[in-house]
Design a protein around this motif. Sequence first.
Motif, PDB file in Angstrom:
ATOM      1  N   ALA A   1      -0.887   3.069 -14.244  1.00  0.00           N
ATOM      2  CA  ALA A   1      -0.571   3.184 -12.817  1.00  0.00           C
ATOM      3  C   ALA A   1      -1.827   3.191 -11.951  1.00  0.00           C
ATOM      4  N   SER A   2      -2.965   3.574 -12.556  1.00  0.00           N
ATOM      5  CA  SER A   2      -4.231   3.591 -11.806  1.00  0.00           C
ATOM      6  C   SER A   2      -5.015   2.291 -11.966  1.00  0.00           C
TER       7      SER A   2
ATOM      8  N   LYS B   1      -5.319   5.719  -5.097  1.00  0.00           N
ATOM      9  CA  LYS B   1      -4.304   5.063  -5.932  1.00  0.00           C
ATOM     10  C   LYS B   1      -4.170   5.828  -7.243  1.00  0.00           C
ATOM     11  N   GLY B   2      -2.967   5.791  -7.793  1.00  0.00           N
ATOM     12  CA  GLY B   2      -2.722   6.392  -9.096  1.00  0.00           C
ATOM     13  C   GLY B   2      -2.315   7.856  -9.013  1.00  0.00           C
TER      14      GLY B   2
ATOM     15  N   CYS C   1      -4.122  -0.741 -11.100  1.00  0.00           N
ATOM     16  CA  CYS C   1      -3.680  -1.745 -10.133  1.00  0.00           C
ATOM     17  C   CYS C   1      -2.690  -2.749 -10.716  1.00  0.00           C
TER      18      CYS C   1
ATOM     19  N   GLN D   1     -12.051  -4.626  -2.882  1.00  0.00           N
ATOM     20  CA  GLN D   1     -13.374  -4.077  -2.516  1.00  0.00           C
ATOM     21  C   GLN D   1     -14.232  -3.865  -3.759  1.00  0.00           C
TER      22      GLN D   1
ATOM     23  N   VAL E   1      -2.240   0.330  -1.670  1.00  0.00           N
ATOM     24  CA  VAL E   1      -2.074  -0.640  -2.752  1.00  0.00           C
ATOM     25  C   VAL E   1      -3.436  -1.160  -3.203  1.00  0.00           C
ATOM     26  N   GLY E   2      -3.729  -0.988  -4.499  1.00  0.00           N
ATOM     27  CA  GLY E   2      -4.964  -1.510  -5.070  1.00  0.00           C
ATOM     28  C   GLY E   2      -4.860  -3.014  -5.233  1.00  0.00           C
TER      29      GLY E   2
ATOM     30  N   VAL F   1      -0.737   6.865  -0.958  1.00  0.00           N
ATOM     31  CA  VAL F   1      -1.132   5.818  -1.898  1.00  0.00           C
ATOM     32  C   VAL F   1      -1.278   4.499  -1.155  1.00  0.00           C
TER      33      VAL F   1
ATOM     34  N   PRO G   1      -8.269   1.295  -2.047  1.00  0.00           N
ATOM     35  CA  PRO G   1      -8.338   2.597  -2.701  1.00  0.00           C
ATOM     36  C   PRO G   1      -8.973   2.526  -4.085  1.00  0.00           C
ATOM     37  N   THR G   2      -9.687   3.589  -4.455  1.00  0.00           N
ATOM     38  CA  THR G   2     -10.136   3.730  -5.829  1.00  0.00           C
ATOM     39  C   THR G   2      -9.255   4.790  -6.508  1.00  0.00           C
ATOM     40  N   THR G   3      -9.403   4.914  -7.837  1.00  0.00           N
ATOM     41  CA  THR G   3      -8.549   5.814  -8.618  1.00  0.00           C
ATOM     42  C   THR G   3      -8.724   7.262  -8.169  1.00  0.00           C
TER      43      THR G   3
END
Lengths: 281, 187
Positions: free
Chosen positions: A178-179, B104-105, A181, A65, B126-127, B124, B80-82
């Motif tokens: 981890a943030s 995420k994260g 992706c 996105q 998955v990004g 969470v 998802p965003t951070t």
Amino acid sequence: MLDASAIGDVVREAIPRLACSLRADVREALERALTAERSERGRRVIEMLLDNAAIAERDGSPLCQDTGTVWVWVEAGQYECVPPGLAQALDAAVRDAYQTSGLRMSVVRDALLDRSNTGDNTPAFLDVSWRPGSGATVHVMLKGGGSDNASCVRMLPPSAGEDGVVEAVLGAVTEKGASACPPLVIGVGIGGTFDTVAKLSKRALLRSLDAPATDPRTRALEERILAAVNATGIGPAGLGGDTTALGVRVLTAPSHIAALPVAVNLGCCAMRSASIEVSGA
Amino acid sequence: MREPVRITLPNEAHLLRGLAAGAEVALSGVVFTARDATHVRLVADFERLGALPYGLVGQALFYAGPTPPRPGRPAGSVGPTTASRMDAWTPQLLRAGVVATIGKGPRSEEVRRACAETGAVYLVAVGGAAALLGERVVRAEVVAFPELGPEALVRLELRDLPVFVGIDATGGDLYASVAAQSTQESS
């Protein structure tokens, strides 16, 4: 002679393709990782990423996105001139591609003073440099915010050496990877100056995961960093596993006698870039 | 790995409390998208009204800013965003009645403690899987802040969105256990 509108056309055409189609080398690396990954949750995440690539390709829907900011690097032949109106042609290409392809507008007018959305994903972020030969190589990258946010520049003392470089990359990955992706593609710039080392790390992300570095010392460093990053156990989506990164790409450059600049630009599992030749005729 | 637990929000939100960090969930029902600019507005409304606006009590917030919907589809790509960017606001929203967040994260220690205190969970997604996740959206409706574009508050109806429990209702943290395991292996 280079033509601004021809470069704009190349970028306009590349954007929807990059947004919806996973780089072939990244997809193949994910397929290999699915076999090698020992964590069951990690394999589940990689399966989702491969399914996602197939769905995106089939439906023409964006892989992520966050369809990113657009970075264009025009590497022009050494005797070429920068064509007039280049920045305007690139902004027009970005505006048109994002509006007609239903991509997300992810740019604000000013990082601090005016965080209203520009509404058309402009401006494009543009670099120009020179290389031997004629024509130009136009590099296009759609860069997500999450992975760029996890990137960093470190000015190391030269005595830190190769171990210091490896530590700097590991630090970036363990702090925020981890943030970003994961499984990541990791771009590492070494050398240059404070400002240029960041660009080196971004340019490093352009090299295919199938194309080893030509210098054996660089190649050995890439392999050493990859092994160290994958030993962290961060894993796919940061949820644990062996596959924290799919590859590490290093670019080195001259620097000041007092300096060992290092930049780490994290690329996400939907790494989107292309390099396209444009003739100067 | 066990089969994903199927949960429909908001009616079965209480079932989220029984899950341990690491469990996979197939999430259906209603969630509300909210990211950075949305949180600024939500928290301003909350402070003015003294209660959560837009019927968010008992609901889940999904940190996501989707792409525009494709013709004939309810949504575009959604992912998802951070989540850590929302950490500053999350404890007060959980205490006010939000029962789950999705992003995420890793999260802050304050968010982990607020989950344990209120029984909320952090899920969470998955990004980088937004085309797949977008297919699991069956309905989308802008509830507030349309002027924020991709940051509008949007009510999504989901069918089987795959997520993992990142922080469970007792404060168990999947990211902390992943980090602890890697430290152990390297020492």
